[in-house]
Design an enzyme around this catalytic site. Structure first.
Site, PDB file in Angstrom:
ATOM      1  CB  ALA A 104      -0.899   0.015   1.226  1.00 38.85           C
ATOM      2  CE  LYS A 105       5.290   5.199  -0.449  1.00 40.08           C
ATOM      3  NZ  LYS A 105       6.498   4.469  -0.058  1.00 40.08           N
ATOM      4  N   GLY A 106       0.425   5.794   0.815  1.00 40.16           N
ATOM      5  CA  GLY A 106      -0.510   6.880   1.075  1.00 40.16           C
ATOM      6  C   GLY A 106       0.200   8.207   1.024  1.00 40.16           C
TER       7      GLY A 106
END
Ligand code: NAD
Length: 414
Positions: free
Chosen positions: A103-105
């Site tokens: 994931a990445k944010g």
């Protein structure tokens, strides 16, 4: 057409998948993120005004375990970039054999213009906005560009307040005082040079004859320089965003860091001459470590790179075209999903400690990290030799195969 980091990541996936026996349907699953969150966050600024910031969390795949990946605060943050980096995280955790997905944010903002209390309110409100989609068994954020252990402390506290109990396993790279792991700070830089040391051994270099240039003197670059110097390798050049320095006799990384803390940059350091970042990349050295930003080695300068080995500290510092040129020229490139995986590996150790409330000492953490980096390096190297492919292709194939197999075993429900 505008350049898309995500399209580039999909192309890389398709290229690796061609050599793997992956069903079309599973490849389609892998090409798309499982979930994409866009949140608009109102924040009360210090002057009483309300400003609305846009935040993202892209969850690419969780076939092997909870989603895992950093959160960045930067004015250029956009969905395309976050999508690409989320996919990269899926491959990185799979390659390292960690029970995580990817994931990445990020939040589109300029943290340089925000006060500490504004940053705190922004972080807490972002955590609130994504609260239902994160958690120790769902998605575990970590710091990235312009976020740090303080950001993680605020996220852990906000999430824990919302669920009514202290949940340190919701984020990693927390301060040690509240359940962070010893060894997390140096983990990425150490990992980058542990795998480079293995490559140097394979190519038959003795420590005394090795010279190194490092672009970027932040967390990754400094710790890479620190360990190389400690092991007897000669670090002849380092740089930051203001420029670089060079001394053919070798630099002392601790003294350079003291100079940077005093003056704000590595440039004008005593006993060294100033050089540009471009010159640093083209120096006659054995090992080159790009540890700053993406796309610094391109088709324009790839033919001028003289290093025998490149260990990618940064994510995606080499463009695909430059990668092809370096490959043809026989440069040994250790790809980012392997070279800089030390950080997420120690994040995994932190998560295990947080869930068990049982803390390990620094020696134990760094020993485990070194062993894991060496084991994975040789796994990738062996596969690349067997298949006569590059280290990057081998790393991608091993990682993608693991994720594809997990999806197939679990099946598509209903
Ligand atoms: P950092 O902010 O601590 O340091 C970045 C360094 O790069 C600074 O010295 C900065 O001055 C320099 N820099 C910025 N722009 C530059 C430019 N155009 N030319 C030369 N130098 C420049 O960041 P970091 O944590 O060391 O991360 C560096 C890279 O490694 C990033 O690409 C990051 O995504 C990647 N990475 C970091 C980790 C980690 O655990 N910190 C893990 C995996 C990957």
């Amino acid at each position: 057409m505008e350049f898309s980091l995500y399209d580039m990541a999909v192309k890389q996936l398709e290229k690796a998948a061609k050599y793997l026996d992956i069903e079309t349907g599973i490849l389609e699953i892998l090409k798309k993120p499982k979930r994409e969150l866009i949140v608009n966050i109102p924040v009360k600024m210090d002057n009483g005004e309300i400003k609305v910031f846009t935040g993202y969390r892209v969850q690419h795949n969780d076939a092997l375990g909870p989603f895992k990946g950093g959160i960045r605060y930067h004015p250029t943050v956009n969905l395309d970039e976050i999508r690409a980096l989320a996919m990269l995280m899926t491959w990185k955790t799979a390659l390292m054999g960690l029970p995580f997905g990817g994931a990445k944010g990020g939040i589109k903002c300029n943290p340089k213009f925000l006060s500490k209390s504004e940053l705190e309110r922004l972080t807490r409100r972002y955590t609130y906005a994504i609260r239902e989609y994160i958690g120790p068994n769902i998605d575990i954020p970590a710091p990235d560009v312009y976020t740090d252990e303080q950001t993680m402390a605020w996220m852990a506290d906000t999430y824990s307040k919302l669920v009514g109990a202290w949940r340190p396993g919701v984020v990693t790279a927390k301060p040690v005082q509240i359940g962070g792991s010893h060894g997390r700070i140096e983990a990425t830089g150490l990992g980058v040079v542990v795998v480079a040391r293995e490559a140097l051994k394979i190519l038959g270099f003795k420590a005394s004859e090795v010279t190194v240039a490092i672009q970027g003197y932040g967390n990754v670059g400094y710790w890479a320089a620190y360990y190389l110097h400690k092991w007897g390798f000669k670090v002849v050049a380092v740089s930051d965003s203001k420029g670089g320095i060079f001394n053919p006799e070798g630099l002392n990384p601790i003294k350079v860091k003291e100079h940077k803390s005093r003056t704000g940059s590595v440039i004008n350091c005593p006993k060294a001459i100033n050089i540009s970042n471009e010159e640093l990349l083209e120096l006659e050295v054995t090992l080159l470590i790009p540890a700053a930003v993406e796309n610094v080695i391109t088709e324009k300068n790839a033919n001028n790179v003289k290093a025998k080995i490149i260990s990618e500290g940064a994510n995606a510092p080499i463009t695909p075209e430059a990668d092809r040129i370096l490959n043809e020229r026989g440069v040994f490139v250790i790809p980012d999903i392997l070279a800089n995986a030390g950080g997420v590996t120690v994040s995994y150790y932190e998560w295990v400690q947080s869930l068990q409330r049982y803390w390990w000492d620094k020696e134990e953490v760094l020993d485990k990290l070194e062993n894991k980096m060496i084991k994975t390096f040789h796994e990738v190297y062996k596969f690349s030799k067997e298949r006569k492919i590059s280290m990057r292709e081998a790393a991608y194939m091993l990682a993608i195969d693991r994720v594809a197999k997990a999806i197939k075993l679990k099946g598509v429900w209903p």
